[in-house]
Design an enzyme around this catalytic site. Structure first.
Site, short mmCIF file in Angstrom:
data_model
loop_
_atom_site.label_atom_id
_atom_site.label_comp_id
_atom_site.label_asym_id
_atom_site.label_seq_id
_atom_site.Cartn_x
_atom_site.Cartn_y
_atom_site.Cartn_z
NE ARG A 100 7.58 -1.95 9.64
CZ ARG A 100 6.44 -1.48 9.13
NH1 ARG A 100 6.45 -0.73 8.06
NH2 ARG A 100 5.30 -1.77 9.70
CE LYS A 154 -2.20 -0.71 3.90
NZ LYS A 154 -1.76 -2.05 4.34
P1 AMP Z 1 1.05 0.44 9.01
O1 AMP Z 1 2.39 0.99 8.70
O2 AMP Z 1 -0.05 1.12 8.27
O3 AMP Z 1 0.98 -1.05 8.88
O4 AMP Z 1 0.77 0.76 10.55
C1 AMP Z 1 1.65 0.33 11.57
C2 AMP Z 1 0.92 0.24 12.91
O5 AMP Z 1 0.40 1.53 13.27
C3 AMP Z 1 -0.30 -0.67 12.92
O6 AMP Z 1 0.03 -2.02 13.11
C4 AMP Z 1 -1.08 -0.10 14.09
O7 AMP Z 1 -0.51 -0.47 15.33
C5 AMP Z 1 -0.85 1.39 13.91
N1 AMP Z 1 -1.90 1.97 13.04
C6 AMP Z 1 -1.74 2.50 11.80
N2 AMP Z 1 -2.91 2.94 11.31
C7 AMP Z 1 -3.84 2.67 12.25
C8 AMP Z 1 -5.24 2.85 12.33
N3 AMP Z 1 -5.93 3.40 11.31
N4 AMP Z 1 -5.88 2.46 13.46
C9 AMP Z 1 -5.20 1.92 14.48
N5 AMP Z 1 -3.89 1.69 14.47
C10 AMP Z 1 -3.19 2.06 13.37
#
Ligand code: AMP
Length: 191
Positions: free
Chosen positions: A133, A13
């Site tokens: 990460r 994404k």
């Molecule tokens: P991502 O990089 O989008 O996979 O986000 C990394 C982490 O940030 C996720 O595993 C959640 O812990 C937190 N996170 C990101 N976006 C959200 C959201 N919309 N709602 C809740 N937690 C989020």
């Protein structure tokens, strides 16, 4: 354009979000990136978010919603935006509806990247190795997939019912996936 990009963790994404955002001259807003920036700067928001992120759980809705509301209030998001990683829960969908309604605009399309689960897990394990990460141990990777399936996958039906869904095959070379997305978005009228 007001767009969302969805798909399971590791579907690519973030990479595609940047191409789409450049194409439409709108900011790509990634909640994960904002959380990570706060974690690395040690802000109170970062301190709060980190324990959830490290466990592969979602940060509570009130915290996330407030952060997104502040971000899309910034002047650069006035002509439109692409949200990457938000909304992820039904409560966030409602909150976003309210935010967009308040500006007098509407959501134009929701791009969903579809990928094979096992291919994703392999890609995430590779990314964990190259980027180091903290939230990418194998257990956490599996937990994040579970949380996505439980809490976020149901959102796809919500947007399908609204006629906003654009499903794109997310497997293949990055540029191929980008081309598929552009072809699908070509037919979406700008609001
Ligand atoms: P991502 O990089 O989008 O996979 O986000 C990394 C982490 O940030 C996720 O595993 C959640 O812990 C937190 N996170 C990101 N976006 C959200 C959201 N919309 N709602 C809740 N937690 C989020």
């Amino acid at each position: 354009m007001r767009l969302l990009i969805m798909g399971p963790p590791g579907a690519g994404k973030g990479t595609q979000a940047k191409f789409i955002a450049d194409h439409f001259s709108i900011p790509a807003i990634s909640t994960g990136d904002i959380f990570r920036a706060n974690v690395s700067q040690g802000t109170p928001l970062g301190v709060e978010a980190q324990r959830y992120m490290d466990a592969g759980e979602y940060v509570p809705d009130e915290v996330t919603n407030r952060m997104v509301r502040d971000r899309i209030d910034e002047p650069d998001a006035e002509p439109g935006f692409l949200l990457d990683g938000y909304p992820r829960t039904l409560a966030q969908v409602e909150e976003l509806d309210g935010m967009i309604r308040y500006t007098g605009h509407r959501l134009d399309a929701v791009v969903v990247l579809t990928v094979d689960q096992e291919a994703i897990v392999q890609r995430l394990l590779q990314r964990a190795e190259t980027e180091g990460r903290a939230d990418d141990t194998e257990d956490v990777i599996r937990r994040r997939q579970e949380v996505y399936a439980d809490q976020t996958a149901p959102l796809i039906d919500v947007y399908r019912e609204r006629g906003l869904l654009i499903e794109v095959d997310g497997l293949g070379e990055v540029f191929e996936v980008t081309q598929r997305i552009f072809t699908a978005l070509d037919v979406v009228p700008e609001s």
